[in-house]
Write an enzyme that holds these catalytic residues in place. Structure first.
Site, mmCIF file in Angstrom:
data_model
loop_
_atom_site.group_PDB
_atom_site.id
_atom_site.type_symbol
_atom_site.label_atom_id
_atom_site.label_comp_id
_atom_site.label_asym_id
_atom_site.label_seq_id
_atom_site.Cartn_x
_atom_site.Cartn_y
_atom_site.Cartn_z
ATOM 1 C CG HIS A 36 -0.821 2.353 3.932
ATOM 2 N ND1 HIS A 36 -0.164 3.004 4.955
ATOM 3 C CD2 HIS A 36 -0.221 2.763 2.786
ATOM 4 C CE1 HIS A 36 0.791 3.766 4.461
ATOM 5 N NE2 HIS A 36 0.778 3.632 3.137
ATOM 6 C CB CYS A 54 -0.644 5.266 7.363
ATOM 7 S SG CYS A 54 -1.978 4.023 7.404
#
Length: 324
Positions: free
Chosen positions: A99, A187
């Site tokens: 992420h 993301c």
């Protein structure tokens, strides 16, 4: 453009001219010190591409009051061990699920079903930032020296311009759990858009390795689990600030991998099912019932994008992964 060495040379010549009468007055020294300070400030705050030169565009931006802002990336293992646990089985190698959050203007901007602005790092959501992804030790942040980051460069874009762009061009496309998809709208895709806007270049291609991994092979079976986990922060409906972004510190950590599995597929043994008529490719499934060498399973169909059940699946077509 001009280099710092060239300006140093000009300052030396000015000093020589001042010494023509054998001394430098206090006023002359004060002016040279002022010029030297200005030179240092220009290179510290206007050399946005860090090439050791300042051009007319950079000087004009500096004169207009703009100062370069560092743009950095924070990395986290979003899988909480899930991809690492299942990766060797499904791929024959470890898979580190990354992420990213963009660290700029002193805050961390990230996407998790909606846009968030947080006080870095996002420990509650994703744990500690990675310090050595892919075996490479990261640099320390220029903004938050205690944090390990990928340094990407500097921008002259002001915070106000950045927020306006998010509102006008980005927010609508990145709002809601339904908008999140690991392969196409994650993301990392948000971080990539942000960095392209701020720097004219995206995030390192290495970060998209997990997406590429998911595009082929049986690991596509994990897609609904990670989509639900990574896009699930939008469900919280926490407070928002004047820029319609989540307030700092409002968001708690995501659901655990085991809880997600139970939520989507129910409790029971987790198996990898492959080579069964009526199932598209390999899927991750939960065994609901087993009798006389055949099972009833619950699984996610990656082609139809929905949860399905199937009876009379031969045990020989299953490969056990974990026990719940």
């Amino acid at each position: 453009y001009v280099t710092k060495e060239e300006l140093e040379e000009h300052l030396g010549k000015l000093q020589e001219l001042s010494l023509a009468d054998g001394k430098i007055t206090k006023e002359e020294k004060g002016k040279m010190d002022q010029v030297r300070k200005m030179m240092d400030d220009v290179f510290a705050n206007a050399d946005v591409d860090m090439d050791g030169k300042v051009d007319l565009w950079e000087v004009m931006a500096y004169i207009l009051g703009r100062k370069k802002q560092p743009v950095e990336i924070l990395l986290y293992d979003i899988s909480k061990g899930m991809a690492a646990k299942l990766g060797p089985l499904l791929l024959g190698k470890s898979a580190e699920a990354i992420h990213t959050g963009v660290l700029v203007y002193g805050s961390e901007y990230w996407y998790g079903g909606r846009l968030f602005r947080s006080d870095p790092p996002c420990r509650k959501q994703f744990g500690e930032p990675l310090t050595s992804p892919w075996g490479i030790k990261l640099d320390r942040s220029e903004q938050k020296p205690e944090l390990p980051v990928v340094r990407l460069g500097y921008t002259f874009v002001t915070h106000e311009e950045f927020v306006s762009w998010l509102q006008a061009e980005v927010k609508e496309r990145y709002t809601g759990l339904h908008t999140y998809d690991l392969l196409t709208h994650s993301c990392n895709h948000f971080s990539n858009e942000v960095c392209n806007f701020l720097l004219g270049q995206g995030i390192p291609e290495k970060i998209f390795e997990l997406q590429k991994t998911f595009l082929s092979g049986p690991i596509v079976a994990l897609r609904p689990f990670l989509n639900r986990y990574l896009g699930g922060f939008a469900d919280a409906q926490k407070g928002i600030d004047e820029n319609f972004m989540a307030k700092d510190g409002d968001v708690e950590g995501g659901t655990s991998a085991e809880d997600l599995k139970d939520e989507l597929l129910g409790s029971g043994d987790v198996v990898l099912v492959e080579g069964v008529d009526g199932i598209h490719g390999a899927v991750l499934a939960t065994v609901l019932k087993e009798e006389k060498g055949k099972c009833e399973i619950k699984y996610f169909d990656p082609t139809e994008h929905r949860i399905e059940t199937m009876k009379d699946v031969p045990v020989s077509k299953m490969k056990k992964t974990t026990k719940s």
